[in-house]
Design a protein around this motif. Sequence first.
Motif, PDB file in Angstrom:
ATOM      1  N   TYR A  30      47.781  58.728  17.023  1.00 44.84           N
ATOM      2  CA  TYR A  30      46.458  58.171  17.331  1.00 44.84           C
ATOM      3  C   TYR A  30      45.329  59.153  17.021  1.00 44.84           C
ATOM      4  CZ  TYR A  30      42.595  56.124  19.929  1.00 44.84           C
ATOM      5  OH  TYR A  30      41.373  55.613  20.281  1.00 44.84           O
ATOM      6  N   GLN A  48      40.804  51.123  22.389  1.00 45.71           N
ATOM      7  CA  GLN A  48      42.003  50.623  23.053  1.00 45.71           C
ATOM      8  C   GLN A  48      42.907  49.873  22.084  1.00 45.71           C
ATOM      9  OE1 GLN A  48      43.142  51.085  26.093  1.00 45.71           O
ATOM     10  NE2 GLN A  48      41.411  52.135  26.999  1.00 45.71           N
ATOM     11  N   MET A  49      42.325  49.015  21.251  1.00 47.38           N
ATOM     12  CA  MET A  49      43.122  48.247  20.307  1.00 47.38           C
ATOM     13  C   MET A  49      43.724  49.149  19.234  1.00 47.38           C
ATOM     14  SD  MET A  49      44.576  45.542  19.346  1.00 47.38           S
ATOM     15  CE  MET A  49      43.878  44.210  20.279  1.00 47.38           C
ATOM     16  N   LYS A  51      44.559  52.235  19.536  1.00 50.28           N
ATOM     17  CA  LYS A  51      45.656  52.969  20.167  1.00 50.28           C
ATOM     18  C   LYS A  51      46.871  52.062  20.350  1.00 50.28           C
ATOM     19  CE  LYS A  51      46.531  56.300  23.765  1.00 50.28           C
ATOM     20  NZ  LYS A  51      45.921  57.112  24.806  1.00 50.28           N
ATOM     21  N   LYS A  52      46.641  50.830  20.749  1.00 54.24           N
ATOM     22  CA  LYS A  52      47.728  49.871  20.949  1.00 54.24           C
ATOM     23  C   LYS A  52      48.461  49.604  19.629  1.00 54.24           C
ATOM     24  CE  LYS A  52      46.940  46.778  24.053  1.00 54.24           C
ATOM     25  NZ  LYS A  52      46.498  45.597  24.825  1.00 54.24           N
ATOM     26  N   SER A  56      52.321  50.680  19.085  1.00 46.19           N
ATOM     27  CA  SER A  56      53.250  49.588  18.788  1.00 46.19           C
ATOM     28  C   SER A  56      53.915  49.784  17.440  1.00 46.19           C
ATOM     29  CB  SER A  56      52.516  48.244  18.788  1.00 46.19           C
ATOM     30  OG  SER A  56      52.025  47.953  20.068  1.00 46.19           O
TER      31      SER A  56
END
Length: 64
Positions: A30, A48-49, A51-52, A56
């Motif tokens: 990240y 946030q997205m 990082k997600k 994932s």
Amino acid sequence: MEWVLEMYVCLCKAVTQKQIEDAVEQGDGYAQVRQKLGVASDCGCCGQMAKKVTVSYTHLTLPT
């Protein structure tokens, strides 16, 4: 003609999910994604997205 749908994760820097996935495939985490692509560096809404997606996709590409 084939349509390719791309989800924009960061609108400020026009970074797509595919660009983040490509960076992860090259071994970036990240912090490197943020540095290389500039996500979460302007308004921060995409942090946030981004990082997600990074986490994932990292789990999907780990060797079994």
